[in-house]
Structures are given as C-alpha cells and as structure tokens.
Design a protein around this motif. Structure first.
Motif, PDB file in Angstrom:
ATOM      1  N   LEU A  90      12.772   8.927  -8.926  1.00  7.55           N
ATOM      2  CA  LEU A  90      13.312   7.561  -8.783  1.00  7.55           C
ATOM      3  C   LEU A  90      12.673   6.912  -7.566  1.00  7.55           C
ATOM      4  CD1 LEU A  90      15.498   9.012 -10.515  1.00  7.55           C
ATOM      5  CD2 LEU A  90      17.193   7.627  -9.346  1.00  7.55           C
ATOM      6  N   LEU A  91      12.157   5.729  -7.767  1.00  6.09           N
ATOM      7  CA  LEU A  91      11.529   5.043  -6.629  1.00  6.09           C
ATOM      8  C   LEU A  91      12.195   3.691  -6.404  1.00  6.09           C
ATOM      9  CD1 LEU A  91       7.681   5.529  -7.161  1.00  6.09           C
ATOM     10  CD2 LEU A  91       9.136   6.659  -5.483  1.00  6.09           C
ATOM     11  N   PRO A  92      12.802   3.485  -5.248  1.00  4.12           N
ATOM     12  CA  PRO A  92      13.405   2.187  -4.951  1.00  4.12           C
ATOM     13  C   PRO A  92      12.355   1.220  -4.393  1.00  4.12           C
ATOM     14  CG  PRO A  92      13.923   3.758  -3.225  1.00  4.12           C
ATOM     15  CD  PRO A  92      13.014   4.461  -4.167  1.00  4.12           C
ATOM     16  N   LEU A  93      11.574   0.621  -5.264  1.00  2.00           N
ATOM     17  CA  LEU A  93      10.448  -0.222  -4.798  1.00  2.00           C
ATOM     18  C   LEU A  93      10.896  -1.647  -4.495  1.00  2.00           C
ATOM     19  CD1 LEU A  93       7.772   0.901  -7.414  1.00  2.00           C
ATOM     20  CD2 LEU A  93       8.069   1.744  -5.080  1.00  2.00           C
ATOM     21  N   GLN A  94      10.253  -2.244  -3.493  1.00  2.00           N
ATOM     22  CA  GLN A  94      10.547  -3.637  -3.142  1.00  2.00           C
ATOM     23  C   GLN A  94       9.467  -4.576  -3.656  1.00  2.00           C
ATOM     24  OE1 GLN A  94      11.061  -3.719   1.123  1.00  2.00           O
ATOM     25  NE2 GLN A  94      13.208  -3.163   0.902  1.00  2.00           N
TER      26      GLN A  94
ATOM     27  N   GLU B 216      12.372  -4.296  -7.680  1.00  3.58           N
ATOM     28  CA  GLU B 216      12.604  -3.615  -8.955  1.00  3.58           C
ATOM     29  C   GLU B 216      12.346  -2.121  -8.792  1.00  3.58           C
ATOM     30  OE1 GLU B 216      11.719  -6.314 -12.890  1.00  3.58           O
ATOM     31  OE2 GLU B 216      10.142  -5.101 -12.044  1.00  3.58           O
ATOM     32  N   PRO B 217      13.393  -1.311  -8.847  1.00  4.26           N
ATOM     33  CA  PRO B 217      13.154   0.125  -8.758  1.00  4.26           C
ATOM     34  C   PRO B 217      12.438   0.653 -10.002  1.00  4.26           C
ATOM     35  CG  PRO B 217      15.498  -0.348  -9.043  1.00  4.26           C
ATOM     36  CD  PRO B 217      14.809  -1.658  -8.985  1.00  4.26           C
ATOM     37  N   CYS B 218      11.997   1.891  -9.905  1.00  2.95           N
ATOM     38  CA  CYS B 218      11.160   2.440 -10.975  1.00  2.95           C
ATOM     39  C   CYS B 218      11.508   3.903 -11.236  1.00  2.95           C
ATOM     40  CB  CYS B 218       9.708   2.300 -10.520  1.00  2.95           C
ATOM     41  SG  CYS B 218       8.512   3.133 -11.537  1.00  2.95           S
TER      42      CYS B 218
ATOM     43  N   LEU C 102      13.440  -0.737 -13.748  1.00  2.00           N
ATOM     44  CA  LEU C 102      14.812  -0.863 -14.220  1.00  2.00           C
ATOM     45  C   LEU C 102      15.614  -1.721 -13.249  1.00  2.00           C
ATOM     46  CD1 LEU C 102      16.576   2.594 -13.718  1.00  2.00           C
ATOM     47  CD2 LEU C 102      14.461   1.974 -12.646  1.00  2.00           C
ATOM     48  N   GLU C 103      16.761  -2.216 -13.753  1.00  2.57           N
ATOM     49  CA  GLU C 103      17.599  -3.079 -12.908  1.00  2.57           C
ATOM     50  C   GLU C 103      18.360  -2.221 -11.902  1.00  2.57           C
ATOM     51  OE1 GLU C 103      20.022  -5.218 -15.620  1.00  2.57           O
ATOM     52  OE2 GLU C 103      18.397  -6.617 -16.158  1.00  2.57           O
ATOM     53  N   ALA C 104      18.804  -2.904 -10.846  1.00  2.00           N
ATOM     54  CA  ALA C 104      19.486  -2.196  -9.757  1.00  2.00           C
ATOM     55  C   ALA C 104      20.717  -1.437 -10.262  1.00  2.00           C
ATOM     56  CB  ALA C 104      19.872  -3.188  -8.677  1.00  2.00           C
TER      57      ALA C 104
ATOM     58  N   ALA D 256       0.835  -1.211   0.000  1.00  2.00           N
ATOM     59  CA  ALA D 256       0.000   0.000   0.000  1.00  2.00           C
ATOM     60  C   ALA D 256       0.869   1.261   0.000  1.00  2.00           C
ATOM     61  CB  ALA D 256      -0.927  -0.015   1.215  1.00  2.00           C
ATOM     62  N   ALA D 257       1.891   1.292   0.860  1.00  2.00           N
ATOM     63  CA  ALA D 257       2.775   2.457   0.929  1.00  2.00           C
ATOM     64  C   ALA D 257       3.517   2.634  -0.399  1.00  2.00           C
ATOM     65  CB  ALA D 257       3.761   2.301   2.076  1.00  2.00           C
ATOM     66  N   GLU D 258       3.911   1.517  -1.007  1.00  2.00           N
ATOM     67  CA  GLU D 258       4.644   1.622  -2.274  1.00  2.00           C
ATOM     68  C   GLU D 258       3.714   2.069  -3.405  1.00  2.00           C
ATOM     69  OE1 GLU D 258       7.302  -1.478  -3.318  1.00  2.00           O
ATOM     70  OE2 GLU D 258       8.606  -0.974  -1.621  1.00  2.00           O
ATOM     71  N   MET D 259       2.474   1.617  -3.376  1.00  2.00           N
ATOM     72  CA  MET D 259       1.499   2.067  -4.382  1.00  2.00           C
ATOM     73  C   MET D 259       1.293   3.575  -4.236  1.00  2.00           C
ATOM     74  SD  MET D 259      -0.412   1.140  -6.887  1.00  2.00           S
ATOM     75  CE  MET D 259      -0.886  -0.576  -6.873  1.00  2.00           C
ATOM     76  N   ALA D 260       1.230   4.035  -2.976  1.00  2.00           N
ATOM     77  CA  ALA D 260       1.063   5.474  -2.725  1.00  2.00           C
ATOM     78  C   ALA D 260       2.263   6.247  -3.254  1.00  2.00           C
ATOM     79  CB  ALA D 260       0.867   5.728  -1.230  1.00  2.00           C
ATOM     80  N   ALA D 261       3.463   5.716  -2.991  1.00  2.00           N
ATOM     81  CA  ALA D 261       4.679   6.398  -3.469  1.00  2.00           C
ATOM     82  C   ALA D 261       4.657   6.494  -4.991  1.00  2.00           C
ATOM     83  CB  ALA D 261       5.913   5.638  -3.001  1.00  2.00           C
TER      84      ALA D 261
END
Lengths: 261, 299
Positions: free
Chosen positions: A158-162, A186-188, A208-210, A110-115
C-alpha cells in the motif's frame, strides 16, 4: 589482522572512498603499460557502474524522470551512503525513497516514483500464495461474516502517494507524453496476480480512494468485516456501510488480493 | 534440511558427468526455451537470482528444470574473503539445490567483500600459500555443508598484488590439492587476464590440474588497447575460440557453455554461437580422438 585481511580491508575501503586508496596503491604491482592507479581505477569504476546499472533496472521510470545526469549523480551519492550488504544487487535500492527525500526535497515526485517502482520490484518475486475466490466466500454462513478476517497476498503493498507518480509512470510505460507533475493525493495498491487466478504472474497496481485505502489498511491489520463496517459508519448509514464493505471485499477478491479467511 | 539426492561422496572420482554444450539461463529467453525446447544440452542458472520467495523467477525455473539439466553458478559465496562464511547464504544455496537438483554448484575463486559488505565484484586474491590455505579451508567447510564438491572459477583480473609469490595457475593447483575441489575453467577469463598481466594463456591451461576441470565458460569482452575488460556482452572472439580448442585438446571434452550477461541477443544467435564450440570439439575429436569423450546426458 592477517596480511590477507589487511589487503581486503584496504581494497574495500578504497572502493568505497578512493581518497583512502593512496596507501593501498602500494600493494598493487605498478607497470609502464597500464599502471597501478589505472588498474585500481578499473575496479573503482566497475563497483559504481555495476550498481548504477542495477539501480536503473529497478528504477527505470525514475531514471527517465531524473534524466541521465541527475540519475547518475543520485545513484552515486546513494552508493556512497548505502554500501551493499546484500548478496544480490537487486536488493540495494531499498533506501532510495528516503535518499531522494533528503537529496531532492524540492522534487517530491522523485521519492514517490522510487517508492512506486520499489513496490513493483518487491511484488515481482514476493512469496507465492493461492487466491481466495468469491465461490469460496459464498460458502461462509452470513451470520459469521461479522467475525471474518482476511489474509492478503504477500506481494501486496500500500502506498499513500500525494503526487501523480503512478499516472506519470503509466504514460512513460506506454511511451506516451507524461502528464504535468500534480498533487493528487491518490493512494495506490501494488500486488502480483497469483498463478491460480491467471497465468500472468505480473505485478499490478491501481489507484484507490482514501476511504478504500483506510478500509484495506484496517483489514490488513487484522480487523474483522464487522469492524470494517463500523468504521465506514462514520460517513454512511449502517446499511450503506455494510453494502460498501461487502463491495470492497468483492473488489479485493476479484483483484486476487485475498488469499484466505 | 534434507541432503540433496544427487550429492556425491567427497572421496569419489574427481569429475562428474559431461553435460555437453550449454548456455547461461537468462530471463529474456524463458518463454522461448519453454515453447521451442531449443537444442541446448543444459543450462546454467545464476543462483542468487533464484534465492527469492516466489513469483516469476522460481515459476519459470521449475518448468525449465523439468526439461533441461541445470547447474548452479553463484557470485556471492566470497570464498576468499577473510570475513566469516555467510551461513544464511549457504542455507539458501542448499535450499535452492534441493529444489533444482543441479548437476553441480559453482562460484568464483575470489572475494567479494569483508565486514558484512558486498562490493558485487569478483575481486582478486594475492597468490600466496597463506591465501591458498585460507581458501582451501573455507572450500572444505562449504563442501561439507553442501555434501558435494564445488567448482571454482578463475576470474578475470586487472590488478596483481606485490604480495603474490606464485602464478595464478600454481595458486589454483595448490587450492585444488588442499581442498579437493573441482574447477570451472573460464577460457575467456584466462585470455583477459593473460592480456592484462602479460602471461602465456597456454601455460595457464597446462598448469591447472586438468583432471579437475569440470566445466568451461566462454564469453566476449572489450579490448581497450592497454587492457581488456571482461563484459560478457559480445560474441566470443577468435583468439578465445583458439584457446578453447587448445584447452579441450589437452583436457578432453568438458561441459562447455557461453555466458552472455548483457546486450542479450535472441536465443537463436547464442544457439548458433554454441555450434562453434560443438564444431571445435568435433575437430579436436577428429585429430585427437583420445582427448574427447562423447557427451552423455544425465537426464
């Protein structure tokens, strides 16, 4: 404090927390038809409904993921903890990621969707900037490439998503069944295509890749092309690192991410 | 910052040009407005939506301003607040005005928050001499800063203060006199408030300084039986059209527009609804020619 200032202070305190409204009710004319309590209740409810609606506009897929009841509950607790200081409700949702990390720690997607959705909304009306093209870069003499530094589009985030928030968002956007929640690490990138490149002006994103994520982070921080190559040499030969760095720059140019050097 | 080119003297005649019949500019209609150039005389933009750095909103706004006269309508000036006037807001408002060159700038006769917070609602003021003086002083500051008279709109309200010592129209008149500002008369809001507070809507229209009414708003609302909530998500109802007819028979022809903020229909529907206003204006002109001045475009 003037009488008007007292009225406004008390009215606002009531809107934020109705338990403080008992005394303020006496400032409102009571009547048999509607009654002071109901009249004030209209304002109390409207304050919340209006902002919940604004949050739902900024966070449409978070709304779907949480469902109506949980989204409503989340939005209400958010409003209680984050009274607006903005001229436009559109800016109110900026602390949602942190709020969800606190209130729904067991549900990190949920927090990552918000970000992610906040990033899309920021890209939407970020500052305009013209885009650098491959042709512009071709004019740069090869011997000066090591010192090249890049300025990125103001809309880039840039979002470092898990978790797979982006994949779930995409499926929901296409009205397809979303994948199960999964950890992807996968970051975005989120940005807006500039007017010079296309006429769309829409927000874009890609995973994108790390390694590319680290490279673009470094480039955004002001590192030169030469420094990018050096960092890539941790895992690649000098020649491979230079080729990889050049490929990244080429991709960023094609994506419309670089505005000038 | 430069002054706007079309700023008028604060001591000039009260009213500005009559723009004719307009609509609120909504994102859903950007493309159609640009592609089809529908028969709308002018557009009202929501100022805060364009106080942004870039992207689609300003891109489309610039193109629309090339084709239509526009006016600016804000919701966060908070002219009645007891907190300090937000100078950053005024700076951005003037910056936007420099960009779009609006025929005029309006906001609401209300307050939206104190102590640095915004309740995002058009909250009512107590109708007292103290409040009128306070509001008029602030209008003066804003008008001096913008270099032009501003329009203030009567809001729909759901509660009245025991502190009030006069009617809403007496309050408005007092402010207009003290501040030398213009009025945006929202006929739907008059209807809503007259229903909620049991007063005569026509007395309101008769009571405001008619030579200062520069613009009229029309909109839909929801009737809950005991009270009405102003929602702007439905067509204008017949009693509001009747009140509009009464208003322009008294005021003469005034720049008129329909405000739709939610449940936005296709543009053609709103253009058609706007034709009702045009027909009423023609009807009033037929029986009372002296009350109606023909619209003239400023572009």
């Amino acid at each position: 404090m003037s009488n008007l200032e007292q009225i406004q202070t008390d009215f606002q305190a009531f809107l934020i927390d109705e338990t403080k409204g008992a005394a303020f009710k006496s400032r409102i004319i009571d009547d048999a038809k509607v009654g002071a309590a109901k009249r004030l209740g209209i304002y109390y409810d409207a304050y919340r409904f209006r902002i919940i609606e604004a949050l739902a506009t900024v966070y449409p897929k978070l709304h779907v993921v949480l469902g109506n009841d949980l989204f409503d509950k989340t939005a209400r607790s958010y409003i209680d903890q984050n009274p607006s200081t903005y001229r436009n409700m559109r800016w109110m949702g900026g602390n949602m990621q942190a709020h969800l990390q606190q209130t729904l720690p067991q549900y990190p997607i949920a927090a990552e969707m918000a970000a992610f959705e906040w990033g899309l909304s920021l890209a939407f009306d970020a500052e305009d900037a013209s885009i650098l093209t491959l042709t512009d870069l071709a004019e740069v003499p090869l011997e000066t490439w090591a010192d090249l530094k890049f300025v990125f589009h103001p809309s880039l985030h840039l979002l470092p998503l898990q978790w797979n928030a982006v994949q779930i968002w995409n499926a929901l956007d296409k009205e397809e069944t979303p994948p199960a929640i999964a950890k992807t690490n996968e970051p975005c990138l989120i940005w807006r295509i500039g007017i010079d490149l296309h006429s769309g002006l829409n927000s874009h994103f890609r995973s994108l890749e790390a390694a590319e994520f680290s490279a673009i982070q470094l480039a955004i921080s002001g590192a030169s092309f030469g420094v990018l190559c050096e960092q890539l040499q941790d895992n690649l030969s000098e020649e491979q690192a230079t080729i990889q760095a050049a490929q990244y720059v080429s991709t960023w140019l094609n994506d419309g991410l670089i505005t000038r050097i | 910052m430069t002054q706007t080119n079309n700023s008028q003297s604060l001591t000039s005649q009260p009213k500005l040009a009559n723009l004719g019949f307009g609509l609120g500019l909504r994102t859903e209609h950007y493309q159609e407005i640009l592609n089809n150039k529908p028969a709308i005389d002018w557009l009202e933009l929501l100022s805060e939506n364009y106080m942004v750095a870039g992207g689609k909103p300003l891109h489309f706004l610039d193109k629309i301003c090339e084709n239509y006269p526009v006016v600016m309508h804000g919701v966060s000036l908070s002219i009645g607040s007891t907190s300090t006037i937000d100078k950053d807001y005024l700076r951005d408002l003037r910056h936007l005005a420099d960009r779009v060159q609006p025929a005029w700038i309006s906001d609401h006769l209300c307050w939206t928050g104190v102590h640095g917070q915004n309740m995002h609602d058009l909250l009512p003021l107590p109708y007292t001499e103290e409040t009128a003086k306070h509001v008029a002083e602030r209008i003066g500051i804003v008008q001096d800063y913008l270099g032009r008279k501003i329009l203030l709109e009567n809001v729909s309200s759901y509660a009245s203060y025991v502190d009030s010592t006069m009617t809403e129209w007496e309050f408005i008149s007092l402010i207009c006199e003290q501040a030398d500002c213009l009025l945006l008369l929202d006929v739907n809001n008059i209807y809503v408030s007259s229903y909620n507070h049991q007063f005569d809507a026509k007395a309101f229209i008769d009571g405001v300084p008619q030579n200062r009414v520069q613009q009229i708003h029309l909109a839909g609302h929801h009737n809950h039986g005991d009270y009405i909530i102003d929602t702007h998500d439905t067509p204008v109802i017949d009693p509001v059209w009747d009140l509009y007819e009464y208003a322009i028979s008294r005021l003469g022809q005034v720049s008129t527009m329909i405000e739709r903020d939610a449940n936005i229909p296709p543009l053609a529907e709103l253009v058609q609804e706007l034709d009702i206003a045009r027909k009423i204006a023609e009807k009033v002109q037929a029986y009372n020619p002296s009350a109606v001045r023909l619209p003239r475009h400023i572009k």
